[in-house]
Write an enzyme that holds these catalytic residues in place. Structure first.
Site, PDB file in Angstrom:
ATOM      1  CD  GLU A  61      25.552  96.068  17.569  1.00  0.00           C
ATOM      2  OE1 GLU A  61      26.219  96.205  16.508  1.00  0.00           O
ATOM      3  OE2 GLU A  61      24.837  96.988  18.012  1.00  0.00           O
ATOM      4  CD  GLU A 115      27.971 102.439  16.117  1.00  0.00           C
ATOM      5  OE1 GLU A 115      28.063 103.285  15.215  1.00  0.00           O
ATOM      6  OE2 GLU A 115      27.869 101.232  15.895  1.00  0.00           O
TER       7      GLU A 115
END
Ligand code: XIL
Length: 673
Positions: A599, A492
């Site tokens: 994910e 991220e």
């Protein structure tokens, strides 16, 4: 509501005064979002950060960053790969030592008969040194400034963020009740939403059904000190406009306070769905509001039930039971007050015991269905199999359905190295054993992230951060590298939605080059592994994905050894941008990179249902299968019970491990291609 007690001294503290909003930017607020998401967008599991208004710059390259043959002006193609300067010796924080080596768990409590669960030794350095403590000086400075966050790239003129009307720090004496009414206000006149972060022990945050909430907290001697309580106001128009307000509550000694002695209890008081014959273990923690430690005993337990003190903390007791017949097994747990043994608490742990056939799933296992087209299928896995009462069923699913696993949180910095010089490897060691036992690949996750950092790391000096980051990478990869084929090196790096670089502590210290350094360090330590940059909200067209492509181009121009992009895919059942996902994958592949779905989970959106959820799971599988270089697909867990988005039922087995529509939809999609 806290039951009203015959109080010695009641100091009701309620405030109404104007509260001055001050904008400052940083991470704020936990993860809950109102449940009416923008179609296709994911639930934002990360608090949104204010966007940067400046383009990412790599001008501020630290010494270790300078490429070998000159900078970006080198004639011809991309610069040579980065050569890192040696790490300092000795390291700037204490290296792991024999003291940190996990030890075999003496009593065979776990549900896995085929390997020895290890546990971390008793902590040498008290973990509390990592807790953010508030001091009398903090209290004297008055109410902490609100942390206001607005969508990246926007300002507060178009839509002023909400605030709380009239709050002040509170001071009481032990034994008093604290009562604070929270009144959220929005300059545009609408009514903001709000939620509380961690409540003080025993407190409630009650809805007054008029847009306000009230914190009620019966204080005790055990609460003497300064407690911080944070509530987040959410803009009624745009939930990314938030104001996170912390308030300090000082509880003073009160020798005259004769507190009511509260009956003890245990934590957790819960129930599990288990498979007949599986050893079930539950770690019981006696709790007493007065700050004392109760004893724990079983009342009329089943013959197979035992209590075993935890090796590290004898106040904790391991309940183990082997339910040997189908039905409901309720175990009465008695807690006895440390001061007054006659004062007791009685709680139940309930096991819903079902035949093994209830947990059998028809058709091919997901990893086998996927293997037919060369796709590696797996999930995030947590140490549930030896820490929770339903660990047996959890293990039976994880060990048969998945060919690759990601440690959900056991490799994160706050799990591995909570305080300088203290290492807690056991959970990750056990997960590595689990993967090896079941011939699963492993994704090391994450090496560098802006979250799940111990407070001591967040507090490091800016100039030390490069070395801290590289030392952590080195310690983790040296310990686990042998068994790990994929590394989420950077997690991220972009802002939540605008495609600019996230202003993390790593970016603050090294600019964008923290990415170059981390990948160079990982490549040096594991030259054959697949090195991944992992991101969320890149599964549809928009500025964030555009920003990612620009970042990839900059990294490749600097010869950063990037092999793949991880698409997290935390989406909603309303997601339908499969074409955009395919196009985004293709754009990444055009740059010579692999694509992983890392994910995947599909939360049930407002008005959504299980069949819509199933269609999204199938759609993502089909899109990945259509891209030859999409070669790994992982979900973020598999049972709703242990999902980090659990209230949105985002996975494909329910809380009792029964298949949902999504399981069959994925199984079919995986097998069809
Ligand atoms: C989450 C875990 O699921 C939670 O249990 C933990 O409290 C926070 O982290 N993106 C990621 C994951 O890369 O590491 C995050 O996992 C979810 C969002």
């Amino acid at each position: 509501m806290i039951p009203r007690m015959n109080l010695i001294n009641r100091s009701v503290v309620t405030f109404f005064a104007l509260f001055i909003l001050s904008a400052c930017s940083s991470d704020s607020g936990p993860d809950e979002l109102p449940s009416n998401p923008v179609s296709g967008a994911q639930e934002n599991p990360e608090p949104n950060n204010p966007g940067t208004t400046t383009d990412p710059s790599v001008d501020s390259m630290p010494d270790s960053m300078m490429p070998v043959d000159g900078g970006d002006n080198a004639p011809g193609g991309p610069v040579a790969a980065l050569v890192l300067s040696p790490l300092p010796s000795p390291s700037i924080t204490e290296d792991p030592s024999a003291n940190d080596e996990p030890i075999p768990q003496a009593s065979e409590l776990n549900t896995i008969t085929s390997f020895q669960v290890v546990r971390d030794p008793a902590p040498r350095i008290p973990f509390k040194t990592q807790a953010a403590e508030f001091s009398e000086e903090d209290f004297a400075r008055g109410l902490p400034e609100a942390v206001v966050t607005v969508p990246p790239g926007l300002d507060t003129t178009s839509n002023a963020p909400p605030f709380f009307e009239g709050l002040e720090n509170v001071r009481v004496s032990a034994g008093d009740i604290v009562e604070i009414r929270y009144i959220p206000r929005d300059p545009e006149g609408e009514l903001p939403g709000m939620f509380a972060q961690e409540l003080p022990e025993g407190a409630t945050f009650d809805d007054n059904f008029d847009g306000t909430r009230t914190l009620l907290w019966q204080t005790f001697q055990a609460d003497v000190g300064i407690t911080a309580f944070t509530v987040v106001a959410i803009d009624p128009v745009d939930s990314l406009y938030r104001s996170s307000q912390t308030l300090l509550i000082a509880v003073d000694e009160n020798p005259t306070s004769v507190e009511p002695n509260i009956a003890p209890t245990i934590e957790p008081v819960t129930s599990y769905t288990v498979r007949v014959g599986d050893p079930a273990v539950v770690l019981l923690d006696g709790f007493d509001r007065n700050g004392t430690t109760p004893t724990i005993e079983l009342l009329n337990p089943p013959a197979t039930a035992t209590l075993t003190p935890d090796e590290r903390d004898p106040d904790l007791q391991w309940l183990q039971v082997i339910p040997d017949e189908v039905g409901t097994v309720t175990i009465d747990v008695l807690t006895r007050d440390e001061i007054d043994p006659e004062l007791t608490g009685l709680d139940q742990i309930t096991f819903f015991v079902r035949p093994a056939s209830d947990f059998e799933r028809s058709g091919a296992r997901l990893k086998d269905a996927a293997a037919g087209s060369g796709l590696l299928f797996g999930s995030a896995v947590s140490p549930v199999f030896y820490l929770q009462g339903d660990g047996g069923v959890y293990e039976s699913v994880a060990s048969t359905e998945f060919g690759i696993m990601t440690p959900e949180s056991s490799m994160k910095w706050d799990a591995i190295n909570p305080v300088p010089g203290e290492f807690t490897f056991a959970d990750m060691d056990n997960l590595m054993q689990f993967a090896a036992l079941h011939s699963m690949s492993v994704r090391g996750h994450p090496l560098v992230w802006h979250r799940s950092l111990p407070s001591w790391v967040e507090a490091t000096a800016v100039n030390d951060r490069e070395v801290h980051m590289r030392e952590f990478i080195t310690r983790v990869m040296n310990r686990y590298g042998e068994g790990i084929d994929y590394w989420d090196v950077i997690n991220e790096p972009l802002n939540d939605s605008d495609g600019n670089m996230r202003q993390s502590i790593w970016y603050e210290a090294m600019g964008e080059s923290y990415i170059d350094i981390a990948f160079a360090q990982a490549k040096e330590l594991d030259p054959t592994a697949t090195l991944v940059l992992n991101e969320f909200d890149i599964g549809f067209a928009g500025p964030k994905f555009d920003g990612l492509l620009q970042l990839i181009d900059r990294l490749q121009a600097r010869s950063v050894p990037l092999d793949a992009i991880g698409f997290q895919m935390h989406v909603f059942s309303s997601y339908d941008q499969f074409d955009e996902l395919g196009a985004n994958m293709a754009a990444v592949v055009e740059r010579g990179l692999d694509v992983h779905i890392t994910e995947l989970d599909v939360a049930i959106a407002d008005g959504g249902n299980a069949s819509q959820q199933a269609a999204v799971y199938a759609g993502v599988v089909n899109t990945c299968q259509a891209q030859p270089r999409c070669n790994v697909l992982q979900t973020w867990g598999f049972t709703d019970r242990y999902s980090f988005r659990t209230f949105l039922d985002p996975l494909y087995l329910n809380r009792s491990y029964q298949v949902k529509d999504s399981y069959g939809a994925m199984q079919e999609a995986l097998g069809n291609n």
